[in-house]
Design an enzyme around this catalytic site. Structure first.
Site, PDB file in Angstrom:
ATOM      1  N   ALA A 189      -2.657   0.076   4.819  1.00  0.00           N
ATOM      2  CA  ALA A 189      -3.560  -0.867   5.706  1.00  0.00           C
ATOM      3  C   ALA A 189      -2.447  -1.760   6.726  1.00  0.00           C
ATOM      4  O   ALA A 189      -3.109  -1.882   7.937  1.00  0.00           O
ATOM      5  CB  ALA A 189      -4.180  -1.816   4.791  1.00  0.00           C
ATOM      6  N   TYR A 190      -1.527  -1.942   6.277  1.00  0.00           N
ATOM      7  CA  TYR A 190      -0.516  -2.649   6.976  1.00  0.00           C
ATOM      8  C   TYR A 190      -0.298  -1.687   8.362  1.00  0.00           C
ATOM      9  O   TYR A 190      -0.014  -1.963   9.375  1.00  0.00           O
ATOM     10  CB  TYR A 190       0.526  -3.012   6.294  1.00  0.00           C
ATOM     11  CG  TYR A 190       1.832  -3.618   7.152  1.00  0.00           C
ATOM     12  CD1 TYR A 190       1.704  -5.044   7.343  1.00  0.00           C
ATOM     13  CD2 TYR A 190       2.862  -2.942   7.401  1.00  0.00           C
ATOM     14  CE1 TYR A 190       2.954  -5.724   8.369  1.00  0.00           C
ATOM     15  CE2 TYR A 190       4.009  -3.452   8.304  1.00  0.00           C
ATOM     16  CZ  TYR A 190       3.841  -4.862   8.623  1.00  0.00           C
ATOM     17  OH  TYR A 190       4.788  -5.210   9.281  1.00  0.00           O
TER      18      TYR A 190
END
Length: 315
Positions: free
Chosen positions: A176-177
């Protein structure tokens, strides 16, 4: 008479301070409560700049104000709160008194590690919201102060967007990052090309691992939900590696120096990549075929699928 003289002296001192502050170069930096953001704020204040720094808590605002002095102006807002972001831009506009802002550093961000097939949609969405959408919201609110508003006087400002090695290389368990930071890279390139029309430059900073309190927090990352799953051992290997690696690499002050360069040099690069161990951590992963990098990371963290027996179970 003494009281009157004292009042006159205090007024003169305040006027002198205000005059000096109005003559300073100015920058807005998001996420300055600790780590990279705090180092940027400290360095820019020491360099003679007036820093408007965002934090989410009043207690952090008060502490930074006491530490950094009159050249630091705290802004209390969350980058994911559109109304608060706009209110902060209005407050900064009032402080600038008709002049342009010299810089905007989009530094605020979060990282919540987890295997992608296990991570909650809420945690995935939160990282996109803070790291990418929040950057867009802040940029949109403050761009007029950088010179997009022709009514303001002064030179055009610059935007510095904090990306990461993860903006070019997607590590496991930080999907996600990495997705958000890949988005930051594309957003920044598009924005820079659009803003040629108004003379506002956009610079990307893509650091590798930095020694910040995030590594102490990593030891407390909950992983009980992975117990007994195929992800348990690889995730622990990844976390151990990140903690060990993160504590012995770049100091946040080094990133502050790169940001200062991006804000002040006559002809900044479009992207800076302060990465420790550049051969192993940047050059090879970005030049080798992706399948090769997949296998190298897989072997290191135990992500390679082992040989199977006839009934499909791993030996």
């Amino acid at each position: 008479m003494t009281v009157q003289v004292d009042n006159v002296n205090r007024t003169a001192q305040v006027d002198a301070v205000n005059k000096r502050i109005l003559g300073m170069q100015t920058v807005v930096v998001t996420g300055v409560s600790s780590g990279i953001g705090k180092s940027i704020a400290l360095l820019m204040v020491k360099s003679g700049w007036r820093v408007f720094g965002s934090v989410r808590k009043d207690v952090d605002a008060q502490a930074l104000q006491a530490e950094l002095g009159e050249a630091f102006v705290p802004l209390v807002f969350d980058v994911a709160d559109d109304a608060a972001v706009i209110a902060a831009s209005v407050a900064v506009r009032a402080r600038l008194a008709g002049r342009t802002l010299d810089g905007l550093v989009n530094n605020a961000g979060i990282a919540l590690s987890d295997p992608l097939l296990v991570q909650t949609v809420a945690n995935f969405r939160k990282q996109i919201e803070v790291n990418l959408v929040g950057m867009f919201a802040v940029t949109r609110a403050f761009a007029p102060l950088l010179g997009a508003d022709p009514a303001l006087t002064g030179p055009k400002g610059r935007i510095v967007n904090m990306s990461s090695v993860g903006g070019r290389i997607g590590p496991p368990f930080l999907g996600a990052y990495a997705a958000a930071k890949h988005g930051v890279e594309g957003f920044s390139d598009s924005l820079r090309r659009e803003l040629q029309l108004v003379g506002i430059d956009v610079v990307i900073i893509g650091p590798g691992s930095v020694a910040t309190p995030i590594w102490d927090k990593s030891e407390a990352v909950p992983s009980a939900h992975l117990a007994g799953t195929i992800w348990e051992r690889p995730f622990r290997a990844f976390t151990d590696y990140m903690i060990k690696d993160g504590r012995k690499v770049l100091a946040p002050e080094r990133i502050g120096e790169v940001v200062r360069t991006a804000l002040t040099t006559a002809k900044p690069r479009a992207r800076y990549a302060p990465v420790p161990g550049k051969l192993l951590n940047w050059i090879l992963p970005t030049t080798l075929p992706r399948r090769v990098v997949d296998r190298l990371i897989g072997r290191q963290l135990g992500l390679m699928k082992g040989p199977e027996t006839a009934n499909g179970r791993q030996q």
